[in-house]
Enzyme design. Structure first.
Site, mmCIF file in Angstrom:
data_model
loop_
_atom_site.group_PDB
_atom_site.id
_atom_site.type_symbol
_atom_site.label_atom_id
_atom_site.label_comp_id
_atom_site.label_asym_id
_atom_site.label_seq_id
_atom_site.Cartn_x
_atom_site.Cartn_y
_atom_site.Cartn_z
ATOM 1 N N HIS A 95 0.805 -1.226 0.000
ATOM 2 C CA HIS A 95 0.000 0.000 0.000
ATOM 3 C C HIS A 95 0.833 1.269 0.000
ATOM 4 C CE1 HIS A 95 -3.007 -2.951 1.284
ATOM 5 N NE2 HIS A 95 -3.842 -2.162 0.648
ATOM 6 N N GLY A 96 2.059 1.174 0.465
ATOM 7 C CA GLY A 96 2.847 2.403 0.443
ATOM 8 C C GLY A 96 4.079 2.333 1.309
#
Lengths: 485, 320
Positions: A328-329
């Protein structure tokens, strides 16, 4: 270009008409149009991002041919490894490099070494996590001899850049999507109507549910210190539903758009909040990502650690879930979110219920049994705790959020600015959950309703959904959450 | 494909009927708190209903006042009447240039004023004008100008309220509506003015603020200026006084002053008239009746000094 925008509507109508009128008998030119449309769609936000997408596509196209061309298994493995490393490398460079530099600098500082390190100015290409995963799965599937490499570059590039799914998925696998690019795609009335229905339901989820919930979650996350425990708890619950309706809403719209063009795209959600344990939840949430990681990370690790018994499964799951989080990041919150979810699997693995799939029991009214209801509520709360970490800017903020919840009395009325609108949002949310429960066997809530209702009733339902969108949509533009990933 | 396109067309036709009908039923049956994108504020604030009812009988006045609440709470027609000047106040709550344009297009020819005094407030140039458009739609009969305003604002709340208002207009559902002349501390005075019971403001500190002007409002403002010039009325722009402490918190007032004075004769009363936060205001924005008297007297004095067109005529008539 946002899927809910006038520009997209115009773009899609033009593409749709050309696709089915002048090009209806030519699959190759239809693919060419889809590719041009996809590049236009992708470049519309920032034309500078397009060369990376085209360059990576070209590289993997030739890599796929090369993997298939070599005779020895060793060389094929080597080329596949190169492909995987390239895909991961693109992702690491554009998405995670600065995070690693920062973290390394922090580590050195922690060890008492004062070293000056500078982060790089790197533009994060939108949709990078989605298209690199498609590229990687392409070379792995060829290596595993599950598919032949595509000679037709246009078809391959269309698979990578397919506009409905490039920004936020679902992440389709090459062996399910690419064969569709070579089939004749004449207009299918039933499929197109189904697509329109799914787009409508997706819009309802996004505009009515997610965006209205965002009002309160943003409000509370912007003022954690000033919010009471019950308000924070309520906002955490709201955020779980916001994330679900936002992301699954986008997925519905992407799948529906695909159907209008004659494609069947992988389903991404299967009513995750009706899961009775965490393993069940992850089989229903962001299915295209979790199944991708299961196939390419968890299963190989599980085989590698097979002699370690339950310990091997636990290790494989934890690595897998940390990767789910990190996908996701570039933030420690995502790693901790993944680790937390991985640890939630441990009791399931130790009790042996990890691999078991139980059918839910319902009472004569069609509602879940009390035990299942408690399991669902418990699973939901465990997931909600994880999503607090997911939503936080950093670990300190997440810890502060939990601290605030547990440091003051929970029994009080949650307070939000604009309480009048909270009531309508809660009523809509309750109705939405009930509807989802009763239709949980379907791909989406209003799928296949032609089997039960005649046209006047169906159209009245669609019209009413449009009315609800008009009456309850939030009037402030709220981007899709998963665009940032 | 033909079947699909036909179905889409038929469904769109259904929506055109279904949406307004459901909207109307929703508006009647569901309480306002539960219908966020439909707001029908009939008789809610500023005696707008009474003002727009009265305006229909107004023909040829010396001065027409337009602008937000600072206009209908600031320009008292009784004070002007005492000076031999007929006037009507067509202000409305938070009236932005977009709404001023609609009201002038609707009533300018009928009222045919010699002078228009337009109260210009930086805030009304900085907002989208959605809420104030609902006020006009709910309290007046709607026409083509309302539809144009809705398209200009392009906001779902405005569209919903417009549809709802048009149905109510068509069914004459507001014909029996009566707005009381006194509501709480507010009293409606013939001529469009709203008088507040005398109260005094307790000063609080105001955080500094910089106005960011809305492009649509600036365009609408130009159109209003041209509309008035085209009609042949004289135009004076007035920035009515607000509490000095609040005025001082506005960081870019001079830019606004330049913008206004480029378009017409302009008086910024915050610079002209020294007033006191507590003595002359009942809240941070609005003058109490003591302040209104001072403000209006000063305005009349300036009009006479500067020999506004009709004052000149008035003086000539008096001399004869």
């Amino acid at each position: 270009m946002d899927l809910i925008s006038f520009e997209f509507l115009l773009f899609f109508i033009v593409l749709f008409l050309i696709y089915y009128f002048p090009l209806k008998n030519n699959t190759r030119t239809q693919n060419g149009l889809l590719l041009l449309g996809s590049y236009f769609f992708y470049g519309y936000a920032n034309i500078k991002l397009l060369p990376l997408l085209i360059g990576a596509t070209l590289l993997f196209y030739y890599l796929g041919i090369a993997i298939n061309g070599v005779k020895s298994e060793k060389k094929s493995s080597l080329l596949t490894t190169v492909g995987v490393l390239l895909g991961v490398g693109i992702l690491l460079y554009f998405k995670y490099l600065n995070f690693f530099i920062d973290s390394f600098a922090d580590l050195l500082k922690f060890l008492g070494l004062n070293v000056q390190m500078h982060t790089l100015s790197i533009l994060l290409p939108i949709g990078i996590s989605f298209f690199t995963f498609r590229l990687i799965s392409y070379v792995i599937e060829i290596h595993r001899s599950k598919m032949e490499p595509r000679k037709d570059f246009v078809a391959f590039a269309t698979y990578i850049a397919f506009f409905p799914t490039i920004l936020s998925g679902p992440i389709d696998r090459p062996n399910t999507f690419m064969p569709q690019l070579h089939k004749k795609r004449a207009f299918d009335y039933a499929l197109a109507v189904d697509g329109c229905r799914q787009i409508l339901w997706g819009m309802f989820k996004k505009l009515v549910m997610a965006d209205n919930l965002a009002v309160y979650t943003d409000q509370v996350w912007g003022n954690i210190q000033g919010s009471s425990a019950s308000t924070l708890l309520m906002a955490a619950i709201f955020y779980s539903f916001q994330l679900y309706t936002d992301f699954s809403g986008y997925s519905d719209m992407a799948i529906g758009t695909g159907k209008l063009l004659g494609f069947r795209i992988t389903n991404n959600f299967n009513y995750p909040f009706f899961a009775t344990n965490v393993a069940d939840f992850w089989r229903r949430w962001h299915i295209s990502l979790t199944s991708w990681l299961t196939d390419y990370v968890f299963m190989p690790l599980n085989i590698k650690f097979r002699n370690w018994g339950n310990g091997g499964i636990i290790l494989a799951i934890i690595i897998n879930m940390v990767l789910v989080g990190m996908w996701h990041g570039a933030n420690w919150t995502f790693a901790v979110f993944g680790l937390y979810n991985g640890l939630l699997f441990v009791p399931l693995i130790l009790s042996g219920s990890f691999f078991k799939k139980k059918k839910q029991k319902v009472n004569p009214y069609g509602l879940p049994s009390f035990i299942d209801l408690m399991k669902m509520a418990g699973t939901f709360m465990l997931i909600t705790i994880g999503l607090v970490i997911f939503r936080a800017k950093n670990i300190e903020e997440a810890m502060n959020y939990f601290y605030r919840i547990f440091s003051s009395p929970l029994i009080s009325m949650p307070v939000f600015v604009g309480m009048g609108r909270v009531l309508s949002t809660v009523i809509l949310l309750s109705i939405f959950i009930l509807i989802e429960w009763f239709v949980r066997e379907k791909q989406y809530a209003i799928a296949n309703i032609e089997l039960k209702f005649k046209r006047p009733a169906r159209w009245a339902l669609y019209a009413f959904l449009i009315f609800l969108i008009g009456m309850y949509m939030r009037t402030v533009e709220t981007p899709f959450i998963y665009f940032q990933f | 494909m033909k079947k699909f396109i036909t179905s889409i067309a038929a469904f769109l036709a259904l929506i055109i009927v279904f949406y307004p009908v459901t909207l109307f039923v929703w508006g009647i049956c569901i309480s306002s708190g539960l219908r966020p994108n439909l707001n029908y504020p009939i008789g809610i604030s500023g005696h707008q209903y009474s003002r727009l009812k009265e305006v229909k009988n107004i023909h040829s006045v010396d001065i027409l006042f337009v602008g937000p609440s600072l206009a209908y709470r600031g320009f008292d027609p009784r004070i002007f009447e005492a000076n031999g000047i007929t006037s009507f106040n067509l202000g409305s709550s938070n009236q932005t240039p977009v709404q001023t344009k609609v009201l002038l297009k609707r009533y300018l020819r009928q009222i045919n004023p010699k002078l228009i005094i337009y109260e210009v407030e930086p805030e009304t140039f900085s907002v989208d004008g959605v809420e104030s458009s609902l006020d006009i739609m709910a309290n007046d009969k709607n026409d083509l100008n309302s539809i144009r305003m809705a398209v200009e604002l392009n906001h779902i709340k405005v569209y919903n309220t417009l549809i709802y208002s048009l149905i109510r207009d068509a069914l004459s559902l507001n014909s029996s509506f009566n707005e009381p002349m006194i509501k709480g501390e507010d009293k409606y005075v013939a001529g469009g003015f709203v008088e507040k019971e005398i109260r005094f403001y307790k000063k609080v500190s105001c955080p500094s603020k910089t106005w960011d002007f809305n492009e649509n409002q600036l365009i609408a403002f130009k159109e209003v200026v041209n509309l008035i010039k085209h009609h042949g009325s004289e135009l004076i722009l007035v920035n009515a006084p607000i509490t000095p402490s609040l005025y001082r918190s506005y960081m870019n007032s001079s830019i606004f002053d330049h913008l206004m004075s480029d378009n017409s004769k302009y008086y910024n009363f915050n610079e002209i008239l020294p007033l006191n936060d507590s003595l002359h205001f009942y809240d941070a924005f609005h003058l109490n009746q003591n302040g209104v008297k001072l403000f209006d007297s000063k305005l009349i004095e300036l009009l006479k000094e500067n020999q506004a067109l009709f004052i000149e005529r008035l003086t000539t008539v008096e001399q004869h």
